[in-house]
Write an enzyme that holds these catalytic residues in place. Structure first.
Site, PDB file in Angstrom:
ATOM      1  N   CYS A 260       5.076 -26.927 -11.761  1.00 27.80           N
ATOM      2  CA  CYS A 260       4.261 -26.688 -12.231  1.00 27.80           C
ATOM      3  C   CYS A 260       3.617 -25.972 -13.296  1.00 27.80           C
ATOM      4  CB  CYS A 260       3.703 -28.742 -12.971  1.00 27.80           C
ATOM      5  SG  CYS A 260       5.307 -29.627 -13.061  1.00 27.80           S
TER       6      CYS A 260
HETATM    7  N1  NAD Z   1       7.593 -32.860 -10.289  1.00 31.31           N
HETATM    8  C1  NAD Z   1       6.538 -32.847 -10.655  1.00 31.31           C
HETATM    9  O1  NAD Z   1       5.131 -33.229 -10.432  1.00 31.31           O
HETATM   10  C2  NAD Z   1       6.392 -32.828 -12.455  1.00 31.31           C
HETATM   11  C3  NAD Z   1       4.790 -33.263 -13.260  1.00 31.31           C
HETATM   12  C4  NAD Z   1       5.411 -33.291 -14.182  1.00 31.31           C
HETATM   13  C5  NAD Z   1       6.571 -33.082 -15.233  1.00 31.31           C
HETATM   14  N2  NAD Z   1       7.584 -32.518 -14.695  1.00 31.31           N
HETATM   15  C6  NAD Z   1       8.904 -31.410 -15.377  1.00 31.31           C
HETATM   16  O2  NAD Z   1       9.615 -32.721 -15.092  1.00 31.31           O
HETATM   17  C7  NAD Z   1      11.110 -31.857 -15.173  1.00 31.31           C
HETATM   18  C8  NAD Z   1      12.031 -32.170 -13.913  1.00 31.31           C
HETATM   19  O3  NAD Z   1      10.409 -32.013 -12.985  1.00 31.31           O
HETATM   20  P1  NAD Z   1      11.563 -32.351 -11.478  1.00 31.31           P
HETATM   21  O4  NAD Z   1      10.290 -32.147 -10.297  1.00 31.31           O
HETATM   22  O5  NAD Z   1      11.595 -34.034 -11.467  1.00 31.31           O
HETATM   23  O6  NAD Z   1      12.383 -31.672 -10.774  1.00 31.31           O
HETATM   24  P2  NAD Z   1      13.876 -31.877  -9.982  1.00 31.31           P
HETATM   25  O7  NAD Z   1      14.021 -30.694  -9.561  1.00 31.31           O
HETATM   26  O8  NAD Z   1      13.267 -32.790  -8.741  1.00 31.31           O
HETATM   27  O9  NAD Z   1      14.751 -33.311 -10.230  1.00 31.31           O
HETATM   28  C9  NAD Z   1      15.259 -32.910 -11.100  1.00 31.31           C
HETATM   29  C10 NAD Z   1      16.887 -32.820 -10.956  1.00 31.31           C
HETATM   30  O10 NAD Z   1      17.818 -33.030 -12.329  1.00 31.31           O
HETATM   31  C11 NAD Z   1      19.467 -32.527 -11.679  1.00 31.31           C
HETATM   32  N3  NAD Z   1      19.670 -31.850 -12.652  1.00 31.31           N
HETATM   33  C12 NAD Z   1      19.787 -31.103 -13.230  1.00 31.31           C
HETATM   34  N4  NAD Z   1      21.019 -30.288 -13.372  1.00 31.31           N
HETATM   35  C13 NAD Z   1      20.936 -31.697 -14.370  1.00 31.31           C
HETATM   36  C14 NAD Z   1      22.531 -31.583 -15.188  1.00 31.31           C
HETATM   37  N5  NAD Z   1      22.738 -31.060 -15.384  1.00 31.31           N
HETATM   38  N6  NAD Z   1      22.620 -33.623 -15.657  1.00 31.31           N
HETATM   39  C15 NAD Z   1      21.835 -34.061 -14.715  1.00 31.31           C
HETATM   40  N7  NAD Z   1      21.208 -33.755 -13.266  1.00 31.31           N
HETATM   41  C16 NAD Z   1      20.570 -32.388 -13.842  1.00 31.31           C
HETATM   42  C17 NAD Z   1      18.871 -32.153 -10.070  1.00 31.31           C
HETATM   43  O11 NAD Z   1      19.739 -32.574  -8.808  1.00 31.31           O
HETATM   44  C18 NAD Z   1      17.616 -32.659  -9.674  1.00 31.31           C
HETATM   45  O12 NAD Z   1      18.287 -34.326  -9.156  1.00 31.31           O
HETATM   46  C19 NAD Z   1      10.415 -30.663 -14.867  1.00 31.31           C
HETATM   47  O13 NAD Z   1      10.768 -30.355 -16.473  1.00 31.31           O
HETATM   48  C20 NAD Z   1       9.181 -30.946 -14.715  1.00 31.31           C
HETATM   49  O14 NAD Z   1       8.414 -29.361 -14.921  1.00 31.31           O
HETATM   50  C21 NAD Z   1       7.656 -32.807 -13.105  1.00 31.31           C
END
Ligand code: NAD
Length: 428
Positions: A260
């Site tokens: 992030c």
């Molecule tokens: N990790 C954090 O602490 C956090 C906190 C707040 C916001 N975010 C935001 O949340 C969002 C997700 O982050 P995350 O950390 O969970 O990411 P992540 O990489 O852990 O998970 C994303 C998931 O999406 C899947 N994916 C990718 N493309 C896809 C598609 N076309 N269809 C279906 N699934 C698909 C991936 O396989 C993966 O399992 C991002 O925008 C991030 O900035 C993350």
């Protein structure tokens, strides 16, 4: 009630569990068959999420996972939690959101709700996501289906931070979309914070992350400035935080990491440029934070010089490779920059991290793929010329480290208050 949550990562999986616990039937959708298989087998693939919770909810029939987006036909809401990384030139890459939109649109039913949760620049929901959904479904957002944005607030590795207790900001494309999305989140989350538009909700998430990035940069800069004056910034922060109003402590570190803080502010910077605006705080904070690994490596060199050694040829152990304490997430970790810089300076580098036993292959750090965390014992740890603490996991015994290591460079102030020989610990 049945909903789909797309993207079963650090954000999507806890959200699935919270809705399923609240009595909603949740279908988790992902393109990664390993994650889908793990959930259906009741296994967790994220260190701080217990497999037992997944197992119970799957057994109760509340949670299932699938690769088949046609399941969207049978749900009343779809929440999107896919990655939003930066492209090669530090520009937003919203392709995962768009692909997801394309995949769900043909299956979307009239009256259904789509909520974007991924962090992104203001306008993504109303413009880009709305566009792909309308084209793919033949329906009109706000009239035939509902559209909203609700940012995720995750604090991975903090056991006191539960999805249900974290207030959820919600913005809708129309008042009806806002009402529908708010009603959905109220099932699973105690406090819902409605705002007037998707753009306000998107902008609020960016403010939260820019705020952290800027404040971390400030204390990182002060760390260097105060060190030059012989003042310990950690003691300064401990003193300043006794002020009961108008102050909030932030802590310096070896750089900044995670999915992030190093990324999201650049979504804002990019979008601002399109409006002819500059985001000077964002750029400056990025510069200051990005300079930290070099500063830290300089301190490692000083610690070695004091013993008439140079970085070249020295054995350096990086302690803590995950980007923050008590998690297994090493994405965007400054630990990798530290290991690269140390290696470039001729040091022999290894790492220990109880949460990252082996480095997974990745595009960014392909040179380290397959490297294993060295064992934690006196013979191994005392064999290094210096131990560089990058992340301070609770699972590490720092008194043992003090007893075993020859010298320690501490970027987290975790050695404060431990019994160490004089001159053994260098703060950085
Ligand atoms: N990790 C954090 O602490 C956090 C906190 C707040 C916001 N975010 C935001 O949340 C969002 C997700 O982050 P995350 O950390 O969970 O990411 P992540 O990489 O852990 O998970 C994303 C998931 O999406 C899947 N994916 C990718 N493309 C896809 C598609 N076309 N269809 C279906 N699934 C698909 C991936 O396989 C993966 O399992 C991002 O925008 C991030 O900035 C993350």
């Amino acid at each position: 009630m049945k909903i789909a949550i797309v993207g079963l990562g650090y954000v999507g999986l806890p959200l699935c569990l919270q809705f399923a616990r609240s009595g909603v039937n949740v279908a988790g959708l992902d393109i990664d068959p390993r994650k889908v298989g793990a959930i259906n087998a009741g296994r967790s693939y994220i260190g701080h999420i217990p497999g037992a919770d997944i197992q119970r909810l799957v057994a109760e029939g509340k949670l299932s996972a699938s690769l088949d987006f046609a399941l969207v036909r049978g749900v009343s809401a779809v929440l999107i939690c896919v990655p939003t990384p930066l492209g090669k030139n530090r520009e937003p890459d919203i392709s995962y959101i768009l692909k997801t939109g394309e995949a769900i649109a043909p299956h979307l039913q009239p009256g259904a709700l789509v909520v974007l949760e991924s962090t992104t620049y203001p306008g993504t929901t109303e413009n880009e996501l709305r566009g792909v959904l309308e084209r793919g479904s033949g329906m009109i957002a706000g009239r035939d289906f509902h559209l909203a944005y609700s940012p995720e607030r995750e604090d991975p590795g903090n056991p006191g931070s539960r999805v249900a207790d974290i207030p959820k900001i919600v913005g809708g494309l129309t008042p009806a979309s806002l009402e529908k999305a708010s009603a959905l989140y109220r099932i699973a989350v105690k406090t819902v914070v409605p705002v007037s538009s998707c753009r306000v909700a998107e902008a609020a998430k960016l403010l939260e992350n820019v705020f952290r990035g800027v404040n971390i940069a400030l204390v990182n800069e002060l760390k260097v400035v105060y060190a030059a004056m012989g003042i310990d910034v950690w003691e300064v922060i401990a003193a300043a935080r006794t002020k009961p109003f108008g102050f909030m402590p932030f802590f310096p570190g070896p750089g900044y990491g995670g999915h992030c803080i190093p990324i999201d502010p650049f979504y804002l910077a990019w979008k601002a440029r399109q409006s002819g605006q500059e985001t000077r705080f964002v750029e400056l904070a990025g510069d200051v934070n990005a300079a930290m690994p070099r500063y830290v490596v300089g301190r490692v060199a000083e610690a070695l010089q004091a013993a008439k050694k140079s970085l070249a040829g020295s054995r350096v152990l990086l302690l803590g490779l995950a980007y923050k304490a008590n998690v297994d997430d090493d994405r965007e970790s400054p630990g990798y920059q530290l290991m690269d810089l140390l290696t470039a300076a001729g040091a022999q580098v290894a790492y220990h991290d109880p949460h990252v036993p082996v480095i997974r292959p990745s595009r960014e750090h392909s040179a380290w793929a397959g490297a294993r965390s060295v064992p934690w014992d006196r013979a191994t740890i005392s064999g290094f010329d210096v131990v560089l603490i990058s992340t301070a996991h609770e699972a590490v015994d720092y008194q043992q480290l003090a007893d075993w290591a020859r010298r320690i460079v501490d970027t987290r102030n975790i050695m404060a208050g431990r019994r160490t020989g004089s001159g053994k610990v260098w703060k950085a």
